[in-house]
Design a protein around this motif. Structure first.
Motif, mmCIF file in Angstrom:
data_model
loop_
_atom_site.group_PDB
_atom_site.id
_atom_site.type_symbol
_atom_site.label_atom_id
_atom_site.label_comp_id
_atom_site.label_asym_id
_atom_site.label_seq_id
_atom_site.Cartn_x
_atom_site.Cartn_y
_atom_site.Cartn_z
ATOM 1 N N ILE A 44 -3.084 -4.860 -1.045
ATOM 2 C CA ILE A 44 -3.868 -3.679 -0.687
ATOM 3 C C ILE A 44 -4.755 -3.262 -1.867
ATOM 4 O O ILE A 44 -5.925 -2.910 -1.711
ATOM 5 C CB ILE A 44 -2.948 -2.522 -0.255
ATOM 6 C CG1 ILE A 44 -2.247 -2.871 1.048
ATOM 7 C CG2 ILE A 44 -3.722 -1.225 -0.106
ATOM 8 C CD1 ILE A 44 -1.185 -1.873 1.448
ATOM 9 N N HIS A 45 -4.170 -3.341 -3.079
ATOM 10 C CA HIS A 45 -4.913 -2.943 -4.279
ATOM 11 C C HIS A 45 -6.123 -3.827 -4.511
ATOM 12 O O HIS A 45 -7.175 -3.383 -4.983
ATOM 13 C CB HIS A 45 -3.961 -2.998 -5.483
ATOM 14 C CG HIS A 45 -4.610 -2.612 -6.769
ATOM 15 N ND1 HIS A 45 -5.164 -3.551 -7.619
ATOM 16 C CD2 HIS A 45 -4.821 -1.391 -7.349
ATOM 17 C CE1 HIS A 45 -5.670 -2.932 -8.670
ATOM 18 N NE2 HIS A 45 -5.465 -1.591 -8.520
ATOM 19 N N LEU A 63 -7.945 -0.255 1.399
ATOM 20 C CA LEU A 63 -7.160 0.512 0.434
ATOM 21 C C LEU A 63 -6.897 1.920 0.924
ATOM 22 O O LEU A 63 -5.765 2.422 0.891
ATOM 23 C CB LEU A 63 -7.894 0.535 -0.912
ATOM 24 C CG LEU A 63 -7.249 1.401 -2.006
ATOM 25 C CD1 LEU A 63 -5.894 0.799 -2.416
ATOM 26 C CD2 LEU A 63 -8.166 1.525 -3.210
ATOM 27 N N LEU A 64 -7.988 2.556 1.428
ATOM 28 C CA LEU A 64 -7.858 3.950 1.844
ATOM 29 C C LEU A 64 -7.007 4.096 3.102
ATOM 30 O O LEU A 64 -6.286 5.089 3.271
ATOM 31 C CB LEU A 64 -9.235 4.566 2.057
ATOM 32 C CG LEU A 64 -10.076 4.713 0.775
ATOM 33 C CD1 LEU A 64 -11.491 5.174 1.117
ATOM 34 C CD2 LEU A 64 -9.421 5.687 -0.182
ATOM 35 N N THR A 65 -7.077 3.123 3.989
ATOM 36 C CA THR A 65 -6.315 3.233 5.240
ATOM 37 C C THR A 65 -4.859 2.810 5.079
ATOM 38 O O THR A 65 -3.975 3.267 5.814
ATOM 39 C CB THR A 65 -6.971 2.376 6.334
ATOM 40 O OG1 THR A 65 -7.068 1.020 5.868
ATOM 41 C CG2 THR A 65 -8.373 2.898 6.677
ATOM 42 N N SER A 66 -4.585 1.941 4.098
ATOM 43 C CA SER A 66 -3.215 1.416 3.969
ATOM 44 C C SER A 66 -2.392 2.111 2.880
ATOM 45 O O SER A 66 -1.151 1.994 2.841
ATOM 46 C CB SER A 66 -3.257 -0.084 3.668
ATOM 47 O OG SER A 66 -3.944 -0.782 4.692
ATOM 48 N N THR A 67 -3.067 2.800 1.969
ATOM 49 C CA THR A 67 -2.344 3.400 0.838
ATOM 50 C C THR A 67 -1.264 4.405 1.266
ATOM 51 O O THR A 67 -0.138 4.367 0.742
ATOM 52 C CB THR A 67 -3.329 4.057 -0.132
ATOM 53 O OG1 THR A 67 -4.159 3.034 -0.710
ATOM 54 C CG2 THR A 67 -2.593 4.811 -1.234
ATOM 55 N N PRO A 68 -1.576 5.356 2.181
ATOM 56 C CA PRO A 68 -0.507 6.328 2.535
ATOM 57 C C PRO A 68 0.779 5.662 3.025
ATOM 58 O O PRO A 68 1.875 6.042 2.655
ATOM 59 C CB PRO A 68 -1.165 7.175 3.626
ATOM 60 C CG PRO A 68 -2.633 7.060 3.349
ATOM 61 C CD PRO A 68 -2.862 5.669 2.863
#
Length: 472
Positions: free
Chosen positions: A239-240, A247-252
């Motif tokens: 993801i990083h 990144l923004l959709t998977s980070t949480p």
């Protein structure tokens, strides 16, 4: 006649016990000769093994034979001895060297033999003198009496000698018994230690298996955690390295998974500590009795109305006759029991109780001094007792059945208040009946339940005295 030969024959005909001429001579199997009466008296003092007084040869039973040749020889020697003594006395008159006269007088004061002229001298003037024959007869009688007395003393010493021989044998037998007893006691200790070792090794083996099983489970948990953590790290790294949108959709979601991944709780295992504690019968029961025996007596104020207590308050029995007794908060009313006069709040104490063949009894300690409210078994109560003919049980935190090898007729009770231990011993075979372990917090009182039979219950901490029974 050759007097040397006569002396040799005299020695041959002398009894080895009384040291005098043999009367009614007898000969033992080993060839030694004695007076019949002397040998019988010697053997009557012996118990068990019969042996010869001279060579100590042992015989299975009293066995000897009459020796008629020695009897005849003894009579002949006696006659020869009398003739020799008579002739010797006749030849005894000596001659005074000063006056060359026969010495035929005896001075009683100076104890000296004199001739006639000596008796008239100034030295012996006024002294009582008598013929030698008269003085010799008088002193011979005195000497004979002394000889008889001395022979009696010799016989007494010989009896003591025989007694000492017997005591030597008894001492050997006693020591052999002690050796067997010691060997038996140490054999029992070895057996106990062997059983204790096997028990502890088995417990350690089971403990090891349980620990290994738990440890293997913990290792699997750690392995699963590591595997899950690695997969999550790879996913977060992907993801990083991805696009900003990814990144923004998977980070949480990834962050939430990182936060919720729990580290397994630390696993700990503590091995059980084993310490060897010998039962009291192997570690000096006699020393316990000697050092901690205490004087316990019954408390009349707590006794059930139908209990009869001795005057010295060490013996009690139940009597079926009903009594009109005023109610008292300190007395037992629901069953025949009573307490001891002495309470214990520290230290070590030992007392013994004779239960005999009583069909029912209970002994122990309790925390309640006032017994009137005991309509059921109270808390703070530790005891053992006989409930039926062959059934023994414990009373306390748990009820346990006992199976003593030997039926106890006397029970020893040892209280170690500070360590919180209460031991019950079967004094019939000195074995341990049961052990209570508890933290005592208040005064403990000896407890006694007599049952409803007429046989007495006795405290044996002091010598038993004559019992005078009275009603209380």
């Amino acid at each position: 006649m050759d007097f040397t030969a006569l002396k040799t024959l005299q020695d041959k005909c002398t009894c080895h016990i009384c040291l005098d001429f043999m009367e009614d001579p007898v000969t033992t199997r080993c060839g030694h000769n004695f007076c019949y009466a002397c040998l019988n008296l010697f053997w009557n003092d012996l118990k068990g093994i019969i042996f010869c007084p001279v060579c100590h040869t042992c015989f299975p039973q009293k066995s000897f034979s009459r020796n008629y040749q020695f009897r005849n020889m003894t009579e002949i020697i006696r006659l020869l001895q009398k003739k020799r003594s008579k002739r010797k006395r006749q030849e005894e008159h000596s001659v005074c060297q000063k006056h060359d006269q026969p010495q035929i007088l005896f001075c009683v004061k100076d104890q000296d033999v004199l001739c006639t002229q000596c008796s008239l001298s100034v030295e012996h003037q006024g002294h009582y003198t008598c013929p030698i024959k008269k003085a010799g007869s008088y002193h011979r009688k005195i000497l004979e009496s002394a000889i008889i007395t001395f022979k009696c003393k010799v016989k007494q010493v010989e009896k003591k000698l025989a007694l000492q021989h017997r005591r030597v044998l008894e001492l050997k037998e006693e020591n052999e018994y002690k050796k067997k007893e010691i060997s038996y006691e140490f054999g029992q200790i070895k057996l106990f230690l062997q059983n204790e070792q096997e028990t502890r090794l088995n417990e350690t083996y089971i403990e090891e298996l349980m620990a290994l099983s738990e440890l293997n489970g913990y290792l699997e948990t750690l392995s699963d955690y590591v595997s899950t953590a690695k997969d999550l790290v790879k996913e977060v790294e992907a993801i990083h390295e991805g696009s900003d949108v990814t990144l923004l959709t998977s980070t949480p979601r990834a962050y939430d998974r990182l936060q919720n991944l729990r580290y397994p709780k630390p696993w700990s295992f503590r091995t059980k500590q084993y310490g060897l504690s010998l039962p009291p019968q192997y570690s000096g029961l006699d020393r316990i009795i000697e050092q901690f025996q205490t004087d316990v007596t019954f408390d009349i104020g707590t006794a059930h109305p139908q209990l009869v207590i001795s005057e010295d308050r060490r013996s009690v029995f139940y009597k079926a006759a009903k009594q009109c007794v005023c109610a008292s908060p300190g007395k037992f009313h629901f069953w025949p029991a009573l307490l001891g006069c002495k309470g214990f709040h520290s230290g070590r104490w030992y007392w013994e109780v004779k239960v005999g063949d009583k069909p029912r009894w209970t002994l122990g300690v309790c925390q309640a001094h006032f017994a009137g409210d005991w309509s059921s078994q109270p808390s703070g109560f530790w005891a053992i007792g006989r409930s039926t003919e062959n059934s023994y049980v414990t009373y306390g935190p748990t009820r346990t059945e006992l199976l003593p090898v030997v039926q106890p007729s006397k029970v020893g009770i040892f209280l170690d208040y500070d360590l919180g231990e209460l031991f019950f011993y079967n004094m019939s075979d000195r074995s341990l009946l049961y052990t209570f372990r508890n933290s005592f917090t208040s005064t403990l009182w000896p407890y006694f339940y007599t049952g409803t039979d007429s046989e007495s219950l006795e405290i044996l901490t002091t010598p038993h005295q004559t019992q005078i029974f009275t009603w209380f």
